[in-house]
Design an enzyme around this catalytic site. Structure first.
Site, short mmCIF file in Angstrom:
data_model
loop_
_atom_site.label_atom_id
_atom_site.label_comp_id
_atom_site.label_asym_id
_atom_site.label_seq_id
_atom_site.Cartn_x
_atom_site.Cartn_y
_atom_site.Cartn_z
N GLU A 161 0.82 -1.22 0.00
CA GLU A 161 0.00 0.00 0.00
C GLU A 161 0.85 1.27 0.00
O GLU A 161 0.75 2.12 0.88
CB GLU A 161 -0.95 0.00 1.20
CG GLU A 161 -2.00 -1.09 1.12
CD GLU A 161 -3.00 -1.02 2.28
OE1 GLU A 161 -4.10 -1.57 2.14
OE2 GLU A 161 -2.67 -0.43 3.33
N GLU A 321 -6.62 -7.65 -0.69
CA GLU A 321 -7.21 -7.50 0.64
C GLU A 321 -8.66 -7.05 0.51
O GLU A 321 -8.98 -6.18 -0.30
CB GLU A 321 -6.47 -6.44 1.47
CG GLU A 321 -5.06 -6.78 1.89
CD GLU A 321 -4.45 -5.68 2.76
OE1 GLU A 321 -5.23 -4.93 3.39
OE2 GLU A 321 -3.22 -5.56 2.78
N HIS A 372 -9.71 -5.60 13.78
CA HIS A 372 -10.00 -5.78 12.37
C HIS A 372 -10.39 -7.25 12.16
O HIS A 372 -9.70 -8.16 12.60
CB HIS A 372 -8.77 -5.43 11.53
CG HIS A 372 -9.03 -5.28 10.07
ND1 HIS A 372 -9.44 -6.33 9.28
CD2 HIS A 372 -8.94 -4.20 9.24
CE1 HIS A 372 -9.59 -5.90 8.03
NE2 HIS A 372 -9.29 -4.62 7.99
#
Length: 695
Positions: A161, A321, A372
């Site tokens: 990312e 993801e 998460h």
């Protein structure tokens, strides 16, 4: 038109058949070794066939400078590979270890006010730091040398990312790199002055050394030179790309047979990098996507996935993801409703992904992402999330067996253009209104077409949008002379385009096209606007405009004062006597060459556009929109022609919050939160339901 890096897809392990890649990020270094065997066992139950490994493991791989420990990683990779689970191995450079930043604090980011961004989160490194690059490339070399020839490593996961936390750096390293970037782009200081309109406020340079990043300029920071800011955003994307490319090339030099990628972050609210530009630099495109809570959940996901498909130029792409349920980084982290885990995965698959992965495999006990969601949640295998994960794995295998890997997302009749640089330019604070930017308009148009049963293709501005029957330019604020001419030739040759307000306002330097809006393509659309009409909710200000077609404009409108003889007015404003807007054209249609150009001179929102489309496209002789009764079902097709025969997989998604009926064709392959009648002609989809058929 534009060359991508040679396309290469991760190949299955020796002795395995090609499957839809399925799995997620795996972080065994967060857990004791006795947990690893249980992980591999449960991965087998779930149908996992790939994991991304080592993304944030630099300090475990190189615990001290120059001392590498591959033992634990070798053991994990061996356990996974022997169980038939491939590895997407990370370069592990996403976050440096503390020994590195302690020894070399000069690699740390500086924010706009000059503050050091200290270790404690992630991605706190400068893309332009030569010191950090040296350390990162040493790690890449060590990994590549150690794992070259390893039969279980099928892809390199380069970085992670890029730009998520280090998009902007204002350090001296960044300053020197920005100066060199400007030198390469413009050649002379005078060319920089012209590009940046530097005569305004005495900002002209006589030497490249006078260029500094757009650092803090006081309380009036909203007035930073917009042309310079636009170039700085371009530079930041390029600087990160250069760092990625250095890693990629080092890995590829040693392991030339292993394809490489890095995970983009394409979604409606993320234009961190020019991902279409970056798409040229990967062997296969990958994306991380996290759902948008609320009623737009499904539509935004389909929209973003379509944009990834456009970046990939309809080659297979990898969902690196997504989340099984809640994320951890929003003010309120909503869980996914029943059915959404499977339905969401099928949206990406339908839109061209040949890989479905999650962050992460096992939910963390500690750290910033402990809340998460994951494939294996805190509650363990006896949980609905894990049962859904297993069901999804089974569904993906059914689709692979049925032949879906041989198909691609079918081309739509409609292209909606997206431009990263237009989004960057409209982020500037010194604009007519902060309520309007490029990013929001394409989604409204995507949803409006979906309301009429049309799933449009999202196409980057560099992409082949001029090969479509109908094109929408939604607030494409920047139009260079080259792109203006490209549009001109498209319409002149018979193309049909819909242009909205706030399009064609500036050139690539964010210099206004003079003569009225939209200055660069006024001849194509056949209208001229003299002034913007922003609308808001301050006392006594204009907050909306009604149109004669029954819709309502908000946020912004054009004050159109000239309409070409070749154009006709399809709708006008109904406004108060003293506004000067009563009867002013709002929607027009112009004949240009052999084609047609509609102009929507105001922001109508998804509902207004949906209401407008049937008449507008009817006037343009576009047959795709027939009515609004198809809007509850999103229909997506993946197809291929082999041996003279057409194969098509059709995905049916319920866009409504109540059950919806769909007439289906073909043989059902996957049914989730839906039922199909005995005759296989009709399906009833619950909210979050999906049916996939093979024709």
């Amino acid at each position: 038109m534009f060359e991508h890096r040679q396309y290469r897809w991760p190949q299955p392990l020796k002795g395995s058949r090609p499957r839809i890649w399925y799995g997620g990020d795996y972080n065994p270094d967060q857990w004791p070794e006795e947990v690893w065997s249980e992980d591999v066992r449960l991965m087998g139950e779930a149908g996992v066939n790939i994991v991304s490994l080592g993304i944030f493991s630099w300090d475990r791989i190189e615990p001290r400078e120059g001392e590498f420990d591959f033992g634990w990683l070798d053991k994990v990779i061996g356990m996974l590979g022997r169980a038939g689970i491939a590895v997407d191995l990370a370069s592990a450079t996403a976050s440096p270890p503390l020994w590195l930043t302690q020894k070399h604090p000069e690699v740390l980011l500086r924010d706009q006010e000059g503050h050091t961004v200290w270790p404690g989160a992630r991605q706190h490194w400068r893309p332009t730091s030569p010191v950090f690059r040296d350390y990162a490339l040493k790690l890449c070399r060590a990994l590549a040398e150690h794992y070259k020839g390893n039969p279980y490593v099928v892809a390199w996961h380069v970085g992670n990312e890029y730009g998520c936390h280090n998009r902007f750096d204002y350090s001296d390293d960044a300053m020197h790199a920005f100066q060199e970037w400007c030198r390469q782009r413009y050649g002379t200081p005078q060319a920089v002055n012209e590009a940046w309109g530097a005569a305004f406020w005495s900002q002209e340079i006589t030497d490249f050394s006078q260029i500094i990043p757009p650092r803090y300029v006081g309380v009036q920071g909203s007035f930073t030179n917009p042309s310079k800011m636009l170039d700085f955003k371009r530079f930041c994307s390029d600087a990160l790309k250069a760092f990625y490319s250095a890693e990629r090339d080092e890995l590829s030099r040693i392991t030339p047979d292993i394809p490489l990628t890095t995970n983009f972050m394409v979604s409606v609210n993320s234009s961190v990098l020019d991902y279409d530009d970056w798409g040229d630099e990967v062997d296969f495109v990958s994306n991380d996507h996290y759902f948008l809570p609320g009623e737009a959940h499904l539509d935004e996901m389909a929209y973003s996935a379509s944009l990834v498909d456009g970046i990939a130029r309809k080659r297979p792409w990898f969902l690196m993801e997504n989340s099984t349920s809640a994320v951890n980084w929003r003010p309120i982290n909503y869980r996914k409703e029943p059915g959404q885990l499977i339905r969401d995965a099928m949206v990406h698959l339908g839109m061209g992904a040949d890989a479905i992965c999650f962050f992460q495999w096992r939910q963390s006990r500690a750290g910033a992402e402990k809340f998460h969601s994951a494939m294996l949640p805190h509650s363990g295998e006896n949980s609905q999330v894990f049962r859904d994960v297993c069901e999804l794995g089974d569904d993906l295998n059914k689709l692979a067996d049925a032949g879906i890997l041989e198909t691609r997302l079918k081309k739509s009749e409609v292209a909606i253009v997206f431009d990263y640089e237009s989004e960057w330019a409209t982020e500037n604070l010194a604009t007519p209104t902060q309520q309007v930017c490029h990013a929001t308009e394409p989604l409204d148009w995507f949803r409006a077409f979906a309301d009429h049963g049309v799933t449009a293709d999202m196409v980057p501005i560099r992409g082949p949008w001029d090969e479509y029957d109908t094109v929408v330019l939604p607030s494409v604020y920047l139009l260079s002379e080259k792109n203006s001419q490209r549009l001109r030739e498209y319409v002149k040759g018979g193309g049909k385009v819909i242009v909205t307000c706030y399009s064609g306002i500036s050139d690539e330097h964010d210099h206004i096209w003079l003569g009225g809006y939209p200055g660069s393509i006024g001849d194509v659309v056949g209208v001229r606007s003299e002034e913007f009409v922003p609308m808001g909710d301050d006392d006594g200000t204009l907050d909306h405009l009604e149109l004669t077609n029954g819709t309502v404009a908000r946020d912004i409108a054009d004050h159109i004062t000239d309409v070409a003889p070749s154009a006709k007015v399809l709708a006008s404003y109904k406004a108060g006597e003293y506004t000067g807007l009563d009867g002013v054209p709002a929607i027009t249609l112009n004949g240009f060459g052999s084609g047609l150009a509609a102009y929507v001179g105001c922001r109508l929102g998804r509902e207004g556009l949906s209401q407008t489309l049937p008449e507008l496209l009817g006037q343009m002789n576009v047959p795709y929109v027939k009515g609004q009764d198809t809007g509850s079902i999103l229909r997506v097709e993946r197809g291929a022609t082999q041996d003279g025969k057409d194969t098509c997989f059709v995905f049916y998604f319920n866009r409504d919050s109540k059950p919806a009926a769909a007439a289906i064709s073909g043989v059902p392959v996957v049914t989730s939160h839906a039922s199909v009648d005995a005759g296989r002609k009709n399906a009833l989809l619950e909210p979050n339901g999906v049916v996939v058929t093979k024709e």
